[in-house]
Design a protein around this motif. Structure first.
Motif, PDB file in Angstrom:
ATOM      1  N   GLY A 235      27.719 -20.640  25.630  1.00  0.00           N
ATOM      2  CA  GLY A 235      27.990 -19.206  25.473  1.00  0.00           C
ATOM      3  C   GLY A 235      29.103 -18.873  24.490  1.00  0.00           C
ATOM      4  O   GLY A 235      29.105 -17.779  23.910  1.00  0.00           O
ATOM      5  N   PHE A 236      30.045 -19.802  24.287  1.00  0.00           N
ATOM      6  CA  PHE A 236      31.150 -19.479  23.383  1.00  0.00           C
ATOM      7  C   PHE A 236      30.621 -19.290  21.953  1.00  0.00           C
ATOM      8  O   PHE A 236      31.009 -18.359  21.252  1.00  0.00           O
ATOM      9  N   GLY A 237      29.717 -20.151  21.549  1.00  0.00           N
ATOM     10  CA  GLY A 237      29.102 -20.025  20.210  1.00  0.00           C
ATOM     11  C   GLY A 237      28.341 -18.710  20.096  1.00  0.00           C
ATOM     12  O   GLY A 237      28.409 -18.022  19.069  1.00  0.00           O
ATOM     13  N   TYR A 238      27.614 -18.352  21.178  1.00  0.00           N
ATOM     14  CA  TYR A 238      26.869 -17.080  21.153  1.00  0.00           C
ATOM     15  C   TYR A 238      27.854 -15.908  21.030  1.00  0.00           C
ATOM     16  O   TYR A 238      27.620 -14.960  20.293  1.00  0.00           O
ATOM     17  N   ALA A 239      28.947 -16.013  21.781  1.00  0.00           N
ATOM     18  CA  ALA A 239      29.943 -14.914  21.762  1.00  0.00           C
ATOM     19  C   ALA A 239      30.596 -14.808  20.384  1.00  0.00           C
ATOM     20  O   ALA A 239      30.872 -13.708  19.900  1.00  0.00           O
ATOM     21  N   MET A 240      30.829 -15.953  19.733  1.00  0.00           N
ATOM     22  CA  MET A 240      31.429 -15.927  18.391  1.00  0.00           C
ATOM     23  C   MET A 240      30.470 -15.273  17.390  1.00  0.00           C
ATOM     24  O   MET A 240      30.894 -14.551  16.488  1.00  0.00           O
ATOM     25  N   HIS A 241      29.189 -15.511  17.592  1.00  0.00           N
ATOM     26  CA  HIS A 241      28.188 -14.878  16.730  1.00  0.00           C
ATOM     27  C   HIS A 241      28.243 -13.345  16.938  1.00  0.00           C
ATOM     28  O   HIS A 241      28.254 -12.578  15.967  1.00  0.00           O
ATOM     29  N   ALA A 242      28.314 -12.935  18.199  1.00  0.00           N
ATOM     30  CA  ALA A 242      28.405 -11.487  18.490  1.00  0.00           C
ATOM     31  C   ALA A 242      29.704 -10.915  17.926  1.00  0.00           C
ATOM     32  O   ALA A 242      29.735  -9.798  17.397  1.00  0.00           O
TER      33      ALA A 242
END
Ligand SMILES: Cc1cc2nc3c(=O)[nH]c(=O)nc-3n(C[C@H](O)[C@H](O)[C@H](O)COP(=O)(O)OP(=O)(O)OC[C@H]3O[C@@H](n4cnc5c(N)ncnc54)[C@H](O)[C@@H]3O)c2cc1C
Length: 388
Positions: A235-242
């Motif tokens: 999720g951290f990678g997804y959150a960084m994308h957001a």
């Protein structure tokens, strides 16, 4: 390099500008001082209109209900909304774009159908809940915990400064699924009517006062297995994308505020008389207007370059977005300072547009990673390039 947009893009933006000027701009000033109830109803109605116009879905892919348009084209329409009403821009963009990026890209088709598509149509409002009271500007400092059960998840934790927290239908929440630093974070879709989901206090903001920003408290919040977005611990990678997209949006939001400062200052300076002439005739005033024009043009170019970098998946896209955010947000604060100066005593008085823009302009430098953190990231990037 060709700076010309397609005729159909320019026509669409002009049509969208008419809608925004008619439906959104007239509320900007009253949203600053209205009751929470009035603000929430007005913003919700505006989000419905922006959804119907296709603005909320434009940069998303078709499988998530989007129109698949370029980020570069999106910045043109987004600037119109931000110029017309910063509070509506913040609410609409956080409530759709920023909340839906992760589930639209990494989520299941059921999540897209249940949450993303209605959100991009403006029918429901989302929230992106990353920040925590103790974590602050460090997005990796996640203390909210998600524990796996036999049939799903139980979430506990507090999220703070969540845009649309007080009004959202669902929130995308970052929670820890393992103690393994950034590699132990997962993202979840939490419906606002889930047991254990509670809205906390509403922040009394300096600017963007039309937006609903507040805490979300999760206490033994039980969710099904289908609440997890993508893969566990990724999720951290997804959150960084957001966050990268949120930073582009913060830059555009600030550009819109800068535009509004220039537009209102020009109008005021052409009408206000001092020392027997229009104040625009004083060279010091006209030089301020020239400086405002210069900085809005540079901010727009940086934003368009960053958006184009995202469209072509340039390896340096994150740095381009950081540059655009730092420049556009810091410029907006300087432009708002100049606008108050041009408005003089009126600019220092509650209810004047320059006074509101001065307060609205301060957010961009703080939101979604303050300027200092963008500079740290840019310096790291520059050092990496020279192999230091
Ligand atoms: C109106 C509003 C809406 C928001 N909406 C959302 C939302 O929808 N979702 C969400 O998750 N969050 C949201 N936020 C949170 C926002 O992104 C954070 O406020 C921001 O990241 C800064 O965190 P903090 O306020 O705790 O600052 P702190 O971490 O307390 O930092 C305070 C200041 O210290 C300095 N600083 C901090 N760290 C560093 C560093 N490493 N290097 C140099 N200087 C540093 C900076 O000047 C910073 O401004 C919102 C905030 C506001 C005010």
């Amino acid at each position: 390099m060709n700076f010309e947009f397609l005729q159909e893009t320019r026509d669409a933006v002009l049509k969208f500008r008419e809608l925004v000027q008619k439906e959104i701009a007239p509320h900007a000033q009253e949203l600053d001082s209205a009751t929470d109830d009035f603000k929430d109803k007005t913003i919700k109605a505006s989000i419905v209109k922006l959804g119907a116009a296709g603005f909320l879905r434009s940069p998303f892919m078709a499988d998530a209900g989007g129109l698949g348009q370029a980020w570069l084209d999106w910045t043109l329409s987004a600037e119109e909304v931000a110029r017309a009403c910063p509070s509506t821009f913040l609410s609409a963009v956080s409530g759709s774009l920023v909340s839906c990026v992760a589930p639209a890209k990494f989520g299941s088709s059921a999540q897209k159908t249940r949450w993303v598509m209605p959100c991009l149509a403006g029918e429901i409002i989302g929230a992106f809940a990353l920040t925590e009271p103790e974590g602050g500007a460090n997005p990796a400092a996640i203390n909210a915990v998600a524990e796996k059960t036999r049939d799903g998840w139980v979430l506990n934790g507090v999220k703070t400064y969540v845009t649309n927290g007080p009004v959202c239908d669902f929130a995308v929440v970052a929670a820890r699924t393992s103690p393994n630093g950034p590699g132990g974070v997962s993202l979840f879709i939490v419906p606002a009517d889930a047991e254990g989901f509670k809205r906390g206090g509403r922040a009394d903001l300096m600017g963007h006062r039309g937006a609903a920003v507040g805490d979300i408290v999760l206490t033994n919040c039980r969710l099904g297995e289908d609440a997890l977005i993508g893969k566990e611990n990724e999720g951290f990678g997804y959150a960084m994308h957001a966050l990268q997209i949120a930073r582009l949006a913060a830059a555009v939001g600030s550009l819109g505020i800068g535009d509004a400062c220039l537009e209102h200052s020009l109008e005021y300076a052409r009408g206000r008389v001092s020392f027997g002439g229009k104040i625009i005739k004083h060279q010091e005033v006209s030089f301020k207007l020239a400086q405002m024009r210069l900085q809005t043009d540079v901010a727009r170019l940086q934003i368009q370059f960053a958006a184009w970098s995202m469209d072509i998946h340039d390896p340096d896209e994150a740095a381009a977005v950081s540059c655009a955010k730092v420049y556009a947000t810091e410029s907006a604060a300087k432009l708002a300072h100049m606008a108050v100066q041009i408005f003089g005593g009126k600019g220092y008085t509650r209810g004047s547009v320059a006074e509101r823009l001065y307060r609205d302009a301060r957010l961009g430098e703080i939101l979604h990673g303050p300027s200092e953190i963008q500079r740290v990231m840019l310096a790291r990037d520059a050092l990496d390039k020279v192999g230091a």
